[in-house]
Design an enzyme around this catalytic site. Structure first.
Site, mmCIF file in Angstrom:
data_model
loop_
_atom_site.group_PDB
_atom_site.id
_atom_site.type_symbol
_atom_site.label_atom_id
_atom_site.label_comp_id
_atom_site.label_asym_id
_atom_site.label_seq_id
_atom_site.Cartn_x
_atom_site.Cartn_y
_atom_site.Cartn_z
ATOM 1 N N ASP A 1 6.217 31.378 81.082
ATOM 2 C CA ASP A 1 5.462 30.304 81.712
ATOM 3 C C ASP A 1 6.440 29.518 82.585
ATOM 4 O O ASP A 1 7.650 29.740 82.562
ATOM 5 C CB ASP A 1 4.752 29.421 80.679
ATOM 6 C CG ASP A 1 3.575 28.666 81.320
ATOM 7 O OD1 ASP A 1 3.502 28.608 82.563
ATOM 8 O OD2 ASP A 1 2.734 28.132 80.578
HETATM 9 C C1 NOJ Z 1 1.986 26.431 83.739
HETATM 10 C C2 NOJ Z 1 0.764 26.783 82.956
HETATM 11 O O1 NOJ Z 1 1.006 26.601 81.582
HETATM 12 C C3 NOJ Z 1 0.298 28.200 83.177
HETATM 13 O O2 NOJ Z 1 -0.932 28.375 82.541
HETATM 14 C C4 NOJ Z 1 0.198 28.490 84.643
HETATM 15 O O3 NOJ Z 1 -0.278 29.794 84.831
HETATM 16 C C5 NOJ Z 1 1.567 28.302 85.267
HETATM 17 N N1 NOJ Z 1 1.979 26.922 85.094
HETATM 18 C C6 NOJ Z 1 1.583 28.670 86.742
HETATM 19 O O4 NOJ Z 1 0.903 27.736 87.489
#
Ligand code: NOJ
Length: 759
Positions: free
Chosen positions: A290
Site C-alpha cells: 500500500d
Molecule cells: C492508500 C489506500 O489504502 C489504498 O486503498 C489505495 O489503493 C492506495 N492508497 C492508492 O491510492
C-alpha cells in the site's frame, strides 16, 4: 464407417473444448508467457529488474509521497515499470511511448488507479453495491468501469477492497461489502470477473487488485491504520475467505495492508503473503504494497531505515513498492550485499511481467481514448438500476412510501438534495459532478409531471452548526403536504480512507434540523446518505419512513425519485448492522453465543433477580442492532413457508467426501399488491461442535423478483463448502453437529429446520 464415427467424435470433442470459456486463471499458467519472461529476464540488468518492482503516483497524493517527479527519465532508463494516478489516453500514451520506444527492452508501463465504484460512470459506493445482494449487477458495473478505464490507458485498478468490516466507526467500511464473509466472497469474485472480463488480455479488461491483505478492517477502535489483533481461526474463518475468492476468480494482483496484524506489519508478513497467499492458495500474480506501507515499517518499529524495511517487506512477499521509495534506492544494493538473492528478485519480476503480458500490453501498449467525452446512455442506465437496487427501506409506517405526489406539494429539504459532488462518494476516480443528476432535479421533474410541486430548502450544510437556513426549511415544510428530508455524512471527509468517526450520529446540526422539521407534524420521508451505519434511534421513533441511500453515484437523483414515487421498488438489504449506540461497536450478526445469552432481557426496569442481572448485556441498550444484517423492507409483503431440508440426518464423513449434500427449500409468496424484489437468505447454526460457532451464518442468498400474487420455490444447497469450519485441531472440515437452518428475509427471523449431522 468406424473411421467416420471416430472422426466425428474427434470433431465433436474439439468443438466442445473450443466452446469452453477460458479458465479465469489461464493467464497464470501459460508456458508461452513463461518462455517470454525467461527471455526477458536473461536480458535485464539488476536495475531494470528493480524498475519493474516500483510504482509511483503522478499527481494526486493520498499519503506522504516520494517527492520524485523525474518519471520520464526513469521510464526511459527502464527504472520505473508502473505509474498510477495518471489517466487519459494522451497522457498515458505519451509516457508509454517513452517506455516502449526509448527504454532498452521496450517493456510497457502498467498504469494503475483507484477505480473503486466506477471510472467515469460512478455507481453507488461499494457498501451500497453490496446492499443490492446482486453479484451479477456488481459484475456488470465493474465491466463498465473496466471499459472506461482501459480506454483511458488504465489497465490496473486497486479494487476490490474485500476487507470484512465489523466496526461502523471505520471509515473504509464504505469501500467493502460489509460484515459477512460469504456475501463478501460473492461480491469480491464478482468484481474480479467484471474487471478482468472473460480474458485478462481482452482490450477492455483491467487487472484487479484485491486489498488490503489482510486484517485492515479489524483496526482497533475503528481507527484507520490502527493495529489489528485477529486470532488465527477467526482470520481463516472470517477475514481470509473473500481474498481467497478473488484468487479463485483469477484476480491478478493483491495489495498488502498498512496495519500491524498480530504484531506483524501486514506488509512484512511472510505468513500471510507467502504461506497463505502463494503456497496455500497458489496465487501467481504480484503483490504491491500500500502507499508507503514499506516505509511505514519504520514508525511501526520493525525497521530502522528504508534499507531494512525493503529487506523485510521483500522477504515477506511484497513484490512491488508503492510510493515508499524503498526498493528503488535499496533493493539492488541488498542483492549486491548478499542480503536478498537475485533469484528472489527474478521471481517477483516474473510475477509482474506475467500480469503485463497477460494484459496484452506488449502487443497493445496504447490506449485509444474511445468514449472519453461522455457517459454512454446504457451505462447511465445501469448506474441508475444499481442505485435503485442498493437502497434499503428501513421503515415505512402506514405505507407512506411510495409517495402519492399527484397534485401535491413536496418540500425537499436538506444538504444532500442538490449536492452533485457528494453523490460520487469517496474514491470518485474520474467521476465528474457535472454528470450527476441530483434528487432536486429529478424529483422536481417527476413531481411536476404529476401536476405536483416541489419546494426546495437546503436547511443546513452537512457539517455546519449554523441554523441560518432552519427557518426557510420549516416554512417549506409547513407549506407542503409531504417532506423529503436528505441528511447524512460528508462523503469525502467522513467516509473512506482516514474517515474514521467516534460518533455515528448525523453530523453538524442535522439532527436539530430533523427535529425542527418533524415538529411541523408533516409526514416525513428521511433519506440517509452515508458510507456506514449511523445511529438513527430518534428518526426510527419519530419519522414514519426512512430509506438508506448510501452515496448513489451519477444517477442518484433519478434512482431516488423513482423509488420515492414508486416507479421502482426498493429491494436492497443491509450488509452491515446498524447499531443503537456507538458503544455496541463492533456489532455484527454472526457473533458467538455466550454462556449467558440475554435474548429478550427486559431493559425497561432494573433486573429483579440475579438470573436477570448476570447476563451478557448492556444495562442501557439492547444487544440487538436497530436494523440488523440482511434487513430491508419492500413496498410489498412476502410470506415464507417453513424451511424444508431434504433430510433430517446426514453424515459428516459423506459431507466431507463431497458425496452428500442437503437441499434446503422454502416457498415464497408475494401477498402484497406490487411486484417486488425479495432477497432470500439462507442461514445456519451448528452446535455440539468442538468449538463455539456463530449464532447464525449466511450460507446462501438470492435476489428474486415476484409479481403480485406470485409464488416461487427457492432452493439452496448445503455441502462441504458451506458446512466446514476450522475446528479445534485447525482442520477445515465438517463436524458432527446439530444443524439449524433458516430460509429468512433477514438475519433475525425465519422458521428453522433441524438436521442431525452424525459421524
Ligand atoms: C492508500 C489506500 O489504502 C489504498 O486503498 C489505495 O489503493 C492506495 N492508497 C492508492 O491510492
Amino acid at each position: 464407417m468406424r473411421i467416420l464415427r471416430v472422426v466425428l467424435c474427434f470433431v465433436l470433442l474439439v468443438g466442445v473444448v473450443a466452446a469452453q470459456p477460458p479458465s479465469p486463471t489461464a493467464w497464470a499458467n501459460d508456458p508461452q508467457v513463461e518462455a517470454k519472461i525467461d527471455a526477458l529476464l536473461k536480458q535485464m540488468t539488476l536495475d531494470e529488474k528493480v524498475g519493474q518492482l516500483i510504482t509511483y503516483s503522478q499527481g494526486a497524493a493520498t499519503g506522504p509521497g516520494t517527492g520524485r517527479s523525474n518519471y520520464k527519465e526513469m521510464v526511459a532508463q527502464g527504472k520505473l515499470g508502473s505509474i498510477f494516478n495518471l489517466t487519459g489516453a494522451d497522457q498515458t500514451n505519451e509516457m508509454q511511448k517513452i517506455a516502449v520506444e526509448k527504454s532498452r527492452l521496450h517493456i510497457p508501463l502498467l498504469f494503475g488507479l483507484d477505480v473503486i465504484h466506477g471510472f467515469r460512470t460512478e455507481f453507488p459506493v461499494p457498501l451500497g453495491m453490496s446492499a443490492t445482494w446482486d453479484p451479477a449487477l456488481v459484475e456488470q458495473a465493474a465491466r463498465v468501469a473496466a471499459k472506461e478505464a482501459s480506454h483511458a490507458g488504465v489497465r490496473w485498478t486497486y479494487s476490490p477492497m474485500v476487507d470484512i468490516a465489523r466496526d461502523a466507526r471505520w471509515g473504509r467500511i464504505v469501500e467493502g461489502a460489509g460484515e459477512d464473509p460469504y456475501l463478501g466472497s460473492a461480491m469480491a469474485a464478482a468484481y474480479v470477473r467484471g474487471y478482468q472480463g472473460a480474458q485478462l488480455g481482452g482490450p477492455e479488461s483491467i487487472a484487479s487488485c484485491t486489498k488490503h491483505f489482510v486484517g485492515y478492517g479489524a483496526a482497533e477502535g475503528g481507527r484507520d491504520y490502527n493495529t489489528a489483533e485477529i486470532p488465527v481461526r477467526l482470520l481463516r474463518q472470517v477475514y481470509l475467505p473473500p481474498f481467497q475468492a478473488t484468487v479463485d476468480a483469477g484476480g491478478a494482483t493483491f495489495m498488502s495492508a498498512f496495519e500491524a496484524l498480530n504484531e506483524v506489519p501486514a506488509s512484512a508478513s511472510a505468513m500471510t503473503l507467502t504461506q497463505v497467499l502463494r503456497k496455500e492458495w497458489g496465487f501467481k500474480g504480484f503483490v504491491v504494497s500500500d502507499w508507503d506501507s514499506i516505509g511505514e515499517l519504520i514508525p511501526q518499529g520493525v525497521a530502522a531505515d528504508h534499507r531494512v524495511a525493503s529487506a523485510k517487506a521483500f522477504a515477506a512477499g511484497v513484490d512491488m513498492d508503492m510510493e515508499s521509495n524503498a526498493y528503488g534506492p535499496h533493493l539492488a544494493e541488498l542483492v549486491k550485499a548478499g542480503v536478498v538473492p537475485e533469484s528472489v528478485v527474478d521471481e517477483s519480476v516474473r510475477r509482474v511481467l506475467r500480469v503485463k503480458i497477460a494484459l496484452g500490453l506488449f502487443e497493445h501498449p496504447y490506449a485509444d481514448g474511445k468514449g472519453s467525452g461522455a457517459i454512454a446512455p446504457e451505462d447511465a442506465e445501469l448506474a441508475r438500476k444499481a442505485a435503485e437496487e442498493s437502497f434499503v427501506l428501513l421503515k415505512n409506517d402506514g405505507g407512506l412510501l411510495p409517495l402519492k405526489a399527484n397534485g401535491k406539494t413536496v418540500a425537499l429539504i436538506g444538504p444532500l438534495a442538490d449536492d452533485a459532488g457528494q453523490m460520487l462518494g469517496s474514491w470518485g476516480a474520474k467521476g465528474d459532478a457535472k454528470d450527476v443528476v441530483t434528487l432536486r432535479t429529478a424529483l422536481t421533474r417527476q413531481v411536476e409531471a404529476a401536476q405536483g410541486h416541489v419546494i426546495y430548502a437546503k436547511g443546513t450544510d452537512i457539517l455546519t452548526m449554523s441554523d441560518k437556513g432552519f427557518s426557510d426549511a420549516v416554512v417549506a415544510a409547513k407549506q407542503s403536504d409531504i417532506v423529503v428530508l436528505t441528511l447524512g455524512e460528508d462523503a469525502v471527509w467522513m467516509t473512506g480512507e482516514a474517515g474514521s468517526r467516534a460518533n455515528l450520529d448525523l453530523p453538524g446540526n442535522q439532527q436539530t434540523l430533523l427535529e425542527a422539521v418533524a415538529a411541523t407534524g408533516k409526514p416525513i420521508v428521511l433519506l440517509v446518505f452515508s458510507g456506514r451505519p449511523l445511529v438513527l434511534n430518534w428518526a426510527a421513533q419519530h419519522v414514519p419512513a426512512i430509506v438508506e441511500v448510501w452515496f448513489p453515484g451519477v444517477q442518484a437523483g433519478p434512482a431516488m425519485a423513482n423509488v420515492l414515487l414508486g416507479t421502482s421498488s426498493p429491494g436492497g438489504r443491509l450488509t452491515t448492522s446498524f447499531p443503537r449506540a456507538v458503544g455496541q461497536e463492533p456489532l455484527y450478526y454472526n457473533h458467538f453465543s455466550t454462556g449467558r445469552p440475554a435474548d429478550g432481557a427486559d431493559l425497561s426496569r432494573p433486573p429483579k433477580t440475579s438470573g436477570e442481572k448476570y447476563l451478557s448485556r448492556y444495562v442501557d441498550v439492547p444487544n440487538s442492532a436497530l436494523y440488523p444484517f440482511g434487513y430491508g423492507l419492500t413496498y410489498s409483503t412476502v410470506t415464507y413457508s417453513a424451511t424444508s431440508v431434504s433430510s433430517s440426518a446426514a453424515s459428516a464423513k459423506d459431507l466431507n467426501a463431497g458425496t452428500a449434500k442437503l437441499t434446503v427449500t422454502a416457498e415464497l409468496k408475494n401477498t402484497g399488491g406490487r411486484a417486488t424484489d425479495e432477497v432470500v437468505q439462507l442461514y445456519i447454526r451448528q452446535t455440539g461442535t468442538s468449538i463455539v460457532r456463530p449464532v447464525r451464518e449466511l450460507k446462501g442468498f438470492r435476489r428474486v423478483t415476484l409479481a403480485p400474487g406470485a409464488s416461487q420455490k427457492v432452493e439452496f444447497t448445503l455441502g462441504r463448502d458451506e458446512l466446514k469450519f476450522w475446528n479445534l485441531d485447525m482442520k477445515d472440515v465438517v463436524e458432527p453437529a446439530q444443524l439449524t437452518v433458516w430460509v429468512a428475509p433477514d438475519s433475525t427471523s425465519g422458521k428453522p429446520a433441524q438436521v442431525s449431522i452424525g459421524q
